[in-house]
Design an enzyme around this catalytic site. Structure first.
Site, mmCIF file in Angstrom:
data_model
loop_
_atom_site.group_PDB
_atom_site.id
_atom_site.type_symbol
_atom_site.label_atom_id
_atom_site.label_comp_id
_atom_site.label_asym_id
_atom_site.label_seq_id
_atom_site.Cartn_x
_atom_site.Cartn_y
_atom_site.Cartn_z
ATOM 1 N N GLN A 155 6.991 6.190 -25.801
ATOM 2 C CA GLN A 155 5.604 6.124 -25.296
ATOM 3 C C GLN A 155 5.210 4.729 -24.815
ATOM 4 O O GLN A 155 4.546 4.586 -23.791
ATOM 5 C CB GLN A 155 4.639 6.571 -26.388
ATOM 6 N N ASP A 163 6.328 3.998 -21.187
ATOM 7 C CA ASP A 163 6.058 5.015 -20.173
ATOM 8 C C ASP A 163 5.189 4.496 -19.022
ATOM 9 O O ASP A 163 3.958 4.523 -19.082
ATOM 10 C CB ASP A 163 5.387 6.215 -20.859
ATOM 11 N N SER A 221 2.596 7.013 -17.520
ATOM 12 C CA SER A 221 1.316 7.131 -18.240
ATOM 13 C C SER A 221 0.404 5.963 -17.887
ATOM 14 O O SER A 221 -0.795 6.151 -17.655
ATOM 15 C CB SER A 221 1.540 7.112 -19.755
ATOM 16 N N ARG A 224 10.245 11.468 -22.054
ATOM 17 C CA ARG A 224 8.878 11.421 -22.585
ATOM 18 C C ARG A 224 8.860 11.846 -24.050
ATOM 19 O O ARG A 224 8.332 12.891 -24.406
ATOM 20 C CB ARG A 224 7.953 12.229 -21.695
ATOM 21 N N TYR A 246 5.271 19.771 -20.426
ATOM 22 C CA TYR A 246 4.878 19.803 -19.018
ATOM 23 C C TYR A 246 4.467 21.197 -18.594
ATOM 24 O O TYR A 246 4.827 22.188 -19.226
ATOM 25 C CB TYR A 246 6.054 19.377 -18.135
HETATM 26 P P1 NAD Z 1 1.584 15.595 -14.839
HETATM 27 O O1 NAD Z 1 1.160 14.423 -14.018
HETATM 28 O O2 NAD Z 1 2.960 16.140 -14.660
HETATM 29 O O3 NAD Z 1 0.536 16.793 -14.596
HETATM 30 C C1 NAD Z 1 -0.857 16.622 -14.776
HETATM 31 C C2 NAD Z 1 -1.474 17.854 -15.402
HETATM 32 O O4 NAD Z 1 -1.505 18.915 -14.445
HETATM 33 C C3 NAD Z 1 -0.721 18.406 -16.620
HETATM 34 O O5 NAD Z 1 -1.593 18.412 -17.736
HETATM 35 C C4 NAD Z 1 -0.334 19.807 -16.187
HETATM 36 O O6 NAD Z 1 -0.362 20.731 -17.269
HETATM 37 C C5 NAD Z 1 -1.397 20.136 -15.163
HETATM 38 N N1 NAD Z 1 -1.074 21.242 -14.272
HETATM 39 C C6 NAD Z 1 0.112 21.548 -13.674
HETATM 40 N N2 NAD Z 1 0.015 22.683 -12.955
HETATM 41 C C7 NAD Z 1 -1.277 23.121 -13.076
HETATM 42 C C8 NAD Z 1 -2.005 24.222 -12.563
HETATM 43 N N3 NAD Z 1 -1.432 25.130 -11.801
HETATM 44 N N4 NAD Z 1 -3.309 24.321 -12.903
HETATM 45 C C9 NAD Z 1 -3.912 23.403 -13.700
HETATM 46 N N5 NAD Z 1 -3.279 22.337 -14.218
HETATM 47 C C10 NAD Z 1 -1.985 22.207 -13.921
HETATM 48 O O7 NAD Z 1 1.358 15.310 -16.397
HETATM 49 P P2 NAD Z 1 1.342 13.961 -17.207
HETATM 50 O O8 NAD Z 1 0.022 13.341 -17.158
HETATM 51 O O9 NAD Z 1 2.474 13.135 -16.748
HETATM 52 O O10 NAD Z 1 1.609 14.470 -18.704
HETATM 53 C C11 NAD Z 1 2.143 15.731 -19.005
HETATM 54 C C12 NAD Z 1 2.467 15.841 -20.492
HETATM 55 O O11 NAD Z 1 3.383 14.838 -20.924
HETATM 56 C C13 NAD Z 1 1.270 15.711 -21.420
HETATM 57 O O12 NAD Z 1 1.422 16.659 -22.453
HETATM 58 C C14 NAD Z 1 1.391 14.364 -22.021
HETATM 59 O O13 NAD Z 1 0.778 14.269 -23.289
HETATM 60 C C15 NAD Z 1 2.882 14.245 -22.114
HETATM 61 N N6 NAD Z 1 3.297 12.820 -22.130
HETATM 62 C C16 NAD Z 1 4.157 12.404 -23.102
HETATM 63 C C17 NAD Z 1 4.536 11.062 -23.131
HETATM 64 C C18 NAD Z 1 5.474 10.550 -24.198
HETATM 65 O O14 NAD Z 1 5.554 11.167 -25.238
HETATM 66 N N7 NAD Z 1 6.205 9.457 -23.945
HETATM 67 C C19 NAD Z 1 4.072 10.199 -22.173
HETATM 68 C C20 NAD Z 1 3.203 10.673 -21.186
HETATM 69 C C21 NAD Z 1 2.825 12.005 -21.179
#
Ligand code: NAD
Length: 375
Positions: free
Chosen positions: A125, A128, A131, A120, A226
């Site tokens: 991006q 992904d 996402s 990630r 994460y």
């Molecule tokens: P995810 O599906 O792993 O988790 C969803 C959300 O749940 C996250 O925001 C996490 O912080 C939250 N969470 C976990 N435990 C928790 C708790 N106990 N209480 C409340 N919230 C909690 O996450 P995701 O949607 O796959 O994305 C995670 C990160 O990755 C983000 O910062 C996103 O911007 C980043 N990301 C980067 C790329 C890239 O650069 N290629 C692509 C996608 C996402």
């Protein structure tokens, strides 16, 4: 090179590549075979694939003719047995949980890439798929909740009086949570959002949500953006805060996940029983254990007059755009491995290619997968 696209089975409505993505491959000098009826449930006919430049064939022919196979869900043991050695496979393998599958692919000498483990990074991006599918899931979760709620989402001033807007609580502000926030706001709801990562506060506020803060969260920069497992003390404080906000909400959308681990339990049975009758909970984390204690994966239940939908596969219900996004992401990834003449070029120097490859040359080559599996 010859690429084959396989038809998905069971309740899966998506297809890995729609005709529009196939025509991109054809322009890249690639020959494309598509399994008969592969796109039907995503509203893409065999005729549309032929027009895009593909050849329609039976499954066995697609598997035997292709140097690379692309599909969404992992191949069956029968399909793996039919593959030629050194076939390249692109699919969502979920390799940390599908140990037997990874071993079979290594034994058969398949070069496999798991699209759910693409690193990630900002360069990745556009590739992904997690996402993209989370965007679909967040959107559909809100529409499903709005459909089931016995009241309006927006505020209305009518001759029959003022209707107050629905209150939505979103647990987890990752890609799905932020999309759920944006969709709920478009429908006129008042939205509150919880996350352990303070970094998302700005985004939540920017999308018109209220960020609910609980002090003492571990926000580990080394976890690459994460969330990480929280302390027991924090979990208690968070459970109390979630309780206070959930009992005032009409809808709770659960999206909190910790990669490679069971989803955090955020909404207890006691809280559900204290919620308003007619409220709706959508648990997108259902397949990894759920954020709600009462959730049953792949089931819709009613507990104390609260509807709880345990659904982690909403993208299946929106096959056109979900397939379109999956295909675009996959092609962006493929571009790292296809030469100008349309030939396969495995570049181990590329961190995205290396970080996505699971098996190659009879070995499990993905470091994290290898650490949990021995062939
Ligand atoms: P995810 O599906 O792993 O988790 C969803 C959300 O749940 C996250 O925001 C996490 O912080 C939250 N969470 C976990 N435990 C928790 C708790 N106990 N209480 C409340 N919230 C909690 O996450 P995701 O949607 O796959 O994305 C995670 C990160 O990755 C983000 O910062 C996103 O911007 C980043 N990301 C980067 C790329 C890239 O650069 N290629 C692509 C996608 C996402």
């Amino acid at each position: 090179m010859i690429i084959g696209i396989l038809k998905e089975e069971g309740s899966e409505n998506r297809v890995a590549l729609l005709p529009e993505s196939v025509s991109t491959l054809v322009k890249m000098m690639i020959t494309v075979y598509v399994e008969k009826d592969a796109g039907l449930r995503a509203f893409a006919s065999d005729a549309a694939y032929i027009e895009a430049g593909a050849t329609i064939a039976a499954k066995a022919d697609v598997i035997s003719e292709s140097e690379m196979l692309i599909r969404i869900n992992p191949p069956s043991e029968t399909e793996i047995a039919q593959m030629k050695e050194k076939t390249v496979l692109l699919a969502v393998l979920n390799p940390f949980f599908n140990v037997a599958l990874v071993k079979s692919l290594a034994q058969k000498n398949i070069t496999s890439f798991s699209l759910d483990v693409i690193p990630r990074t900002s360069r990745a991006q556009s590739m992904d798929i997690l996402s993209s599918m989370a965007t679909v899931a967040g959107y559909k979760a809100v529409l499903t909740a709005a459909n089931m709620l016995p009241k309006f989402f927006p505020m209305f001033m009518t001759a029959a009086g003022t209707i107050t807007p629905a209150k939505v609580l979103i647990l987890g502000a990752g890609v799905a949570g932020l999309q759920a926030l944006a969709t709920s706001r478009k429908l006129g709801a008042v939205v509150e959002v919880f996350d352990v990562r303070a970094a998302v506060k700005e985004e939540v506020v920017g999308l018109g949500g209220k960020f609910v803060e609980v002090e003492g969260a571990i926000d580990d920069k080394a976890a690459g953006g994460y969330a990480v497992e929280q302390t027991d003390d924090f979990k208690k404080k968070q459970a109390a805060a979630v309780h206070d906000h959930a009992v005032k909400s009409d809808v709770v959308i659960c999206t909190a996940q910790i990669p490679g681990k069971k989803a955090p339990l955020l909404l207890t049975k006691v809280t559900v029983e204290a919620m308003k009758p007619g409220s709706v909970i959508i648990d997108l984390a259902a397949s990894t254990g759920g954020n709600c204690e009462v959730t049953q994966n792949d089931a819709s239940i009613i507990h104390h007059e609260v509807k709880i939908i345990g659904n982690s596969s909403f993208p299946v219900d929106m096959p056109s755009d979900a397939s379109k996004m999956f295909g675009k992401n996959t092609i962006n990834f493929l571009k790292l491995m296809i030469s100008a003449k349309g030939e396969f070029n495995l570049n181990w120097q590329d961190d995205i290619v290396k970080g996505t490859c699971v098996t190659h040359d009879h070995e499990i080559v993905h470091e994290r997968v290898k650490s949990i599996i021995t062939v």
